[in-house]
Write an enzyme that holds these catalytic residues in place. Sequence first.
Site, mmCIF file in Angstrom:
data_model
loop_
_atom_site.group_PDB
_atom_site.id
_atom_site.type_symbol
_atom_site.label_atom_id
_atom_site.label_comp_id
_atom_site.label_asym_id
_atom_site.label_seq_id
_atom_site.Cartn_x
_atom_site.Cartn_y
_atom_site.Cartn_z
ATOM 1 N N ASP A 159 3.159 -3.724 35.045
ATOM 2 C CA ASP A 159 2.646 -2.587 34.282
ATOM 3 C C ASP A 159 1.167 -2.809 33.970
ATOM 4 O O ASP A 159 0.760 -3.893 33.541
ATOM 5 C CB ASP A 159 3.434 -2.424 32.979
ATOM 6 C CG ASP A 159 3.118 -1.111 32.281
ATOM 7 O OD1 ASP A 159 3.687 -0.085 32.680
ATOM 8 O OD2 ASP A 159 2.298 -1.125 31.348
ATOM 9 N N ASN A 180 -7.500 6.687 31.302
ATOM 10 C CA ASN A 180 -7.351 8.115 31.573
ATOM 11 C C ASN A 180 -8.055 8.968 30.518
ATOM 12 O O ASN A 180 -8.717 9.958 30.827
ATOM 13 C CB ASN A 180 -5.869 8.490 31.616
ATOM 14 C CG ASN A 180 -5.270 8.279 32.999
ATOM 15 O OD1 ASN A 180 -5.982 8.239 33.995
ATOM 16 N ND2 ASN A 180 -3.957 8.154 33.054
ATOM 17 N N ASP A 192 -6.477 7.493 38.776
ATOM 18 C CA ASP A 192 -5.811 7.412 40.080
ATOM 19 C C ASP A 192 -6.480 6.381 40.981
ATOM 20 O O ASP A 192 -5.808 5.652 41.732
ATOM 21 C CB ASP A 192 -5.822 8.778 40.773
ATOM 22 C CG ASP A 192 -4.835 9.760 40.155
ATOM 23 O OD1 ASP A 192 -4.004 9.323 39.322
ATOM 24 O OD2 ASP A 192 -4.890 10.953 40.510
ATOM 25 N N GLU A 212 2.074 4.144 35.689
ATOM 26 C CA GLU A 212 1.249 2.972 35.961
ATOM 27 C C GLU A 212 2.119 1.730 36.119
ATOM 28 O O GLU A 212 1.696 0.608 35.853
ATOM 29 C CB GLU A 212 0.225 2.748 34.838
ATOM 30 C CG GLU A 212 0.810 2.451 33.490
ATOM 31 C CD GLU A 212 1.010 3.694 32.620
ATOM 32 O OE1 GLU A 212 1.030 3.530 31.391
ATOM 33 O OE2 GLU A 212 1.139 4.810 33.159
#
Length: 296
Positions: free
Chosen positions: A172, A180, A189, A215
């Site tokens: 993770d 973000n 991305d 993610e």
Amino acid sequence: MPHDPAETTQRTLLSSGPHRTTPRSACVVVIHGEGLGRRADVEDAPVLVGRSHESDLVIAHKSVSREHCRIWRDGDDYRLRDLGATNRTRVNDRGVEETVLSDGDHIVVGESILKFISQTSVEARYHEEIYQLATHDMLTELYNRRHFIEMADKEIARALRHQRPLALCIIDVDLFKPVNDRHGHIAGDEVLRRIAALLGQHVRSEDIAARIGGEEFAVLLPESDGGVASHFAERVRQAIAAATFAPGGESRRITVSIGIATLSEARANRPSLMAAADAALYRAKDGGRNQVCVET
């Protein structure tokens, strides 16, 4: 034994979508019933079709025998043999024991219908495109969650049957939401693509790497115990921590936390194995992130 970083299983170059390959073999595609859309390539090794998770093409329906039929290449021909299935295998509505397959043949397995497509068929290219879209995550080009689950169930069944080690890593990205929020999803991305590419540099040909959440990534390691998995995970963690990321043009250090679980009597199926790896991941997060934890 440590993983050779030169050995890779996924093509994770940065691009606009899954890698398109030229079909190298004939294939069978489920066109009706349980397993709709699943595909198996018929290459050098025979393809086993059946209900068992160890089958190469799994059709999990009560009308299908555990080992229903086998398809293989015989020189320039492709042959099918019924394996004594309760519901006898039929080709073009004719019950068979063994037969040579022709392009476009319909194979009835229980209540499902498969289509045989030869390697010279134009239709094979179409199904290759569909297969890539159905099994891969378009952003990272790793396997998607659905296909990972199918392959993990199969590998776990094989490991249990042959009493072989197997490990699962769940990875993770640490503090991904601020990336973000600050730089936008396009920049986020790009970070995920870069992490997938770094991950792809460390997996072996037999490993199964996937993006299983926003993610979150997973890697299934056949023939690997906790020590091998820990070494692999640590190499991945270090490679990502040392990489240069610049979301939105701003240099930023990105790290990951990794949880590991190994197959055991207490973790003898995919849900329990994933739950154990998740628990180890939470410990890594709670312990300060950017670390590897193993569920014992």
